[in-house]
Every structure is written in C-alpha cells, then in structure tokens.
Design a protein around this motif. Structure first.
Motif, mmCIF file in Angstrom:
data_model
loop_
_atom_site.group_PDB
_atom_site.id
_atom_site.type_symbol
_atom_site.label_atom_id
_atom_site.label_comp_id
_atom_site.label_asym_id
_atom_site.label_seq_id
_atom_site.Cartn_x
_atom_site.Cartn_y
_atom_site.Cartn_z
ATOM 1 N N UNK A 1 -76.563 -21.608 66.306
ATOM 2 C CA UNK A 1 -75.118 -20.932 66.669
ATOM 3 C C UNK A 1 -74.315 -21.985 65.664
ATOM 4 N N UNK A 2 -74.867 -23.622 66.386
ATOM 5 C CA UNK A 2 -73.491 -23.940 65.249
ATOM 6 C C UNK A 2 -73.573 -24.348 64.492
ATOM 7 N N UNK A 3 -75.025 -24.331 63.538
ATOM 8 C CA UNK A 3 -74.687 -23.569 61.861
ATOM 9 C C UNK A 3 -73.946 -23.437 61.009
ATOM 10 N N UNK A 4 -74.427 -22.283 61.560
ATOM 11 C CA UNK A 4 -74.007 -20.447 61.223
ATOM 12 C C UNK A 4 -72.296 -20.840 62.033
ATOM 13 N N UNK A 5 -71.640 -21.335 62.812
ATOM 14 C CA UNK A 5 -70.343 -21.623 63.090
ATOM 15 C C UNK A 5 -69.525 -21.854 62.007
ATOM 16 N N UNK A 6 -70.912 -23.404 61.298
ATOM 17 C CA UNK A 6 -69.551 -24.470 60.302
ATOM 18 C C UNK A 6 -69.962 -23.433 59.415
ATOM 19 N N UNK A 7 -70.805 -22.609 58.559
ATOM 20 C CA UNK A 7 -70.674 -21.715 57.430
ATOM 21 C C UNK A 7 -69.928 -20.640 57.831
ATOM 22 N N UNK A 8 -69.592 -20.299 59.206
ATOM 23 C CA UNK A 8 -68.893 -19.331 59.145
ATOM 24 C C UNK A 8 -67.078 -19.995 58.271
ATOM 25 N N UNK A 9 -67.158 -20.849 59.618
ATOM 26 C CA UNK A 9 -65.534 -22.016 59.106
ATOM 27 C C UNK A 9 -65.210 -21.970 57.412
ATOM 28 N N UNK A 10 -66.754 -22.656 56.971
ATOM 29 C CA UNK A 10 -66.311 -22.593 55.030
ATOM 30 C C UNK A 10 -66.254 -21.913 54.557
ATOM 31 N N UNK A 11 -66.874 -20.976 54.851
ATOM 32 C CA UNK A 11 -66.954 -19.015 54.313
ATOM 33 C C UNK A 11 -64.974 -19.027 54.582
ATOM 34 N N UNK A 12 -64.918 -18.617 55.769
ATOM 35 C CA UNK A 12 -63.231 -18.715 55.646
ATOM 36 C C UNK A 12 -62.345 -19.926 54.638
ATOM 37 N N UNK A 13 -61.776 -21.019 54.917
ATOM 38 C CA UNK A 13 -61.483 -21.716 54.091
ATOM 39 C C UNK A 13 -61.559 -21.678 52.435
ATOM 40 N N UNK A 14 -62.946 -21.364 52.257
ATOM 41 C CA UNK A 14 -62.971 -20.287 50.666
ATOM 42 C C UNK A 14 -62.288 -18.726 50.651
ATOM 43 N N UNK A 15 -62.274 -17.640 50.931
ATOM 44 C CA UNK A 15 -61.326 -16.312 51.089
ATOM 45 C C UNK A 15 -60.028 -16.693 51.214
ATOM 46 N N UNK A 16 -59.758 -17.468 52.137
ATOM 47 C CA UNK A 16 -58.107 -18.548 52.589
ATOM 48 C C UNK A 16 -58.016 -19.250 51.230
ATOM 49 N N UNK A 17 -58.306 -20.095 50.423
ATOM 50 C CA UNK A 17 -58.438 -20.529 49.480
ATOM 51 C C UNK A 17 -58.066 -19.164 48.138
ATOM 52 N N UNK A 18 -58.997 -18.861 47.993
ATOM 53 C CA UNK A 18 -58.972 -17.981 46.829
ATOM 54 C C UNK A 18 -57.869 -16.975 47.249
ATOM 55 N N UNK A 19 -57.018 -16.227 48.306
ATOM 56 C CA UNK A 19 -55.610 -15.829 48.627
ATOM 57 C C UNK A 19 -54.466 -16.533 48.253
ATOM 58 N N UNK A 20 -54.607 -17.675 48.128
ATOM 59 C CA UNK A 20 -53.902 -18.639 48.006
ATOM 60 C C UNK A 20 -53.605 -18.992 46.387
ATOM 61 N N UNK A 21 -54.924 -18.895 46.208
ATOM 62 C CA UNK A 21 -54.635 -19.084 44.771
ATOM 63 C C UNK A 21 -53.978 -17.958 43.527
ATOM 64 N N UNK A 22 -54.225 -16.076 44.217
ATOM 65 C CA UNK A 22 -53.813 -15.114 44.166
ATOM 66 C C UNK A 22 -52.625 -15.209 44.518
ATOM 67 N N UNK A 23 -51.646 -15.758 45.559
ATOM 68 C CA UNK A 23 -50.222 -15.532 46.125
ATOM 69 C C UNK A 23 -49.666 -17.034 44.196
#
Length: 222
Positions: A118-140
């Motif tokens: 659970x803890x490792x997957x929560x960290x993975x989720x956070x890193x993946x969410x940062x990646x997607x947010x970074x792509x959105x910022x790059x699009x902007x």
C-alpha cells in the motif's frame, strides 16, 4: 474385455499393472488474468506503433516543420518529468515485492525498508500524478508559445501521441487506487490480491517503456 496383466509382489500378493501406474503430475497453469493482461498489452503495442508511424512519416515528409517545432520543446523539463516516471516504475516494483510476500502494510521499526504494498503504491501514484501534471503544464507552455493542437500537423501529432499516453497513465493511477482499496477491503491478503498487484505492475511498466521510446523520438530525434 481382456484382463489386466498380473504380477506377483514380494509378499506373494497378486497385483495388477494398474497398481504401479505412475502418479500424474499436477500441471501449474498460468493465471488467466495475467495472460489476458499480456495479450491486451500486445494490442496496445500495435496502437502505439501506429502513433510512432505518424511521427516517422511526418519527419520524412516535412523535415522543415519538424526542425522548427522541435525547437519549442523544453528538453531539460521533459527529462526531469521522464525521470519521475521511471522512478515510479521502481517504486511500483517494490510494491510488487511486498505483495509477493503477502505484506500489504508496513512493518514497524523498519522505516521505508519495511513498507508494504500500500505504501509503495501510494508513492507510485504520487509520482505518476506529478508526471501527468507536468505534461499538462508543458501543454500550457507550448500553447502560449504558439503551438496549439490545430496549428499544424506536427502539433496534432505531438498532442495526440503524448495525450493518449497521458490517458494510459491516468488509467494506471486509477488501477493503483483500486488495488489499494482492495487491500483495505479484504480481511486476509492472499494470492488473488497479490496477482492483481502484479498485473497492474505489468501495465505500469509497459506505460513507462512506451514513454521512454516516445521521449527519445519526440525530444531527441532531430
């Protein structure tokens, strides 16, 4: 109907050949969920292969446009974002190792080394969410620099390719939440829950490998 062949044992008892028939070995069949996931990922490979084909065709037919548009890409920023996604694959695999030990939660007094799935997957989720947010910022940023999706063929190919990948990453994030929720819901973490975690990791590693290939083609192929 013929009688079975008779044989005399050491104690004089008469037995048939069926007595000495070898015991059939148990066949360990692969998990159908894992097999189905691998087959589905094979179809996803074909889908992304079509997107790669768009890029290579565009590069060969419009080299001037390719050279002009690639100058707008922020390579250092995309590199950092890529590293974040690659690290998420590492944390995902750590969660899989914990799931294979049937350890859904962390062990006290061991720090991060004692983290559970659970803890490792929560960290993975956070890193993946940062990646997607970074792509959105790059699009902007690209839109403000004059490259919206309808500006030219390169822009359309860029947004469609990276956008579809971002959707796949988002699907993986939802899958992590489902696996974490299932770990909280069940009383005993067993083989079925561990298999689900492993299958989700297959998908996540696939998404990471696809992005590395896209990253090299989009940002470094001049």
């Amino acid at each position: 109907m013929q009688n079975p062949r008779l044989s005399i044992g050491h104690n004089g008892d008469v037995t048939t050949s069926a007595t000495y028939a070898p015991v059939a070995r148990q066949i360990k069949r692969p998990d159908p969920v894992a097999v189905g996931t691998i087959v589905w990922l094979g179809s996803e490979v074909m889908f992304f292969a079509g997107l790669f084909a768009i890029y290579f065709t565009l590069r060969s037919t419009s080299p001037e446009l390719w050279a002009e548009r690639t100058e707008l890409l922020n390579i250092p920023y995309a590199t950092v974002n890529t590293i974040i996604l690659v690290l998420s694959s590492v944390t995902c695999q750590m969660g899989v190792f914990a799931a294979e030990r049937f350890q859904p939660y962390s062990v006290r007094k061991r720090g991060w080394l004692g983290w559970g799935m659970v803890e490792w997957f929560f960290l993975t989720f956070a890193l993946g969410a940062i990646f997607v947010s970074g792509q959105v910022w790059e699009y902007a940023q690209l839109v403000t620099e004059g490259m919206p999706i309808n500006s030219d063929s390169y822009a359309s190919a860029f947004y469609l390719t990276t956008g579809f990948h971002a959707l796949h990453v988002t699907g993986g994030l939802l899958a992590f939440l489902l696996v974490i929720g299932r770990a909280y819901a069940v009383k005993n973490f067993r083989h079925k829950e561990a298999t689900t975690a492993i299958v989700v990791s297959y998908y996540w590693h696939f998404v990471d490998v696809v992005w590395i290939a896209l990253f090299l083609v989009i940002y470094f192929l001049k």
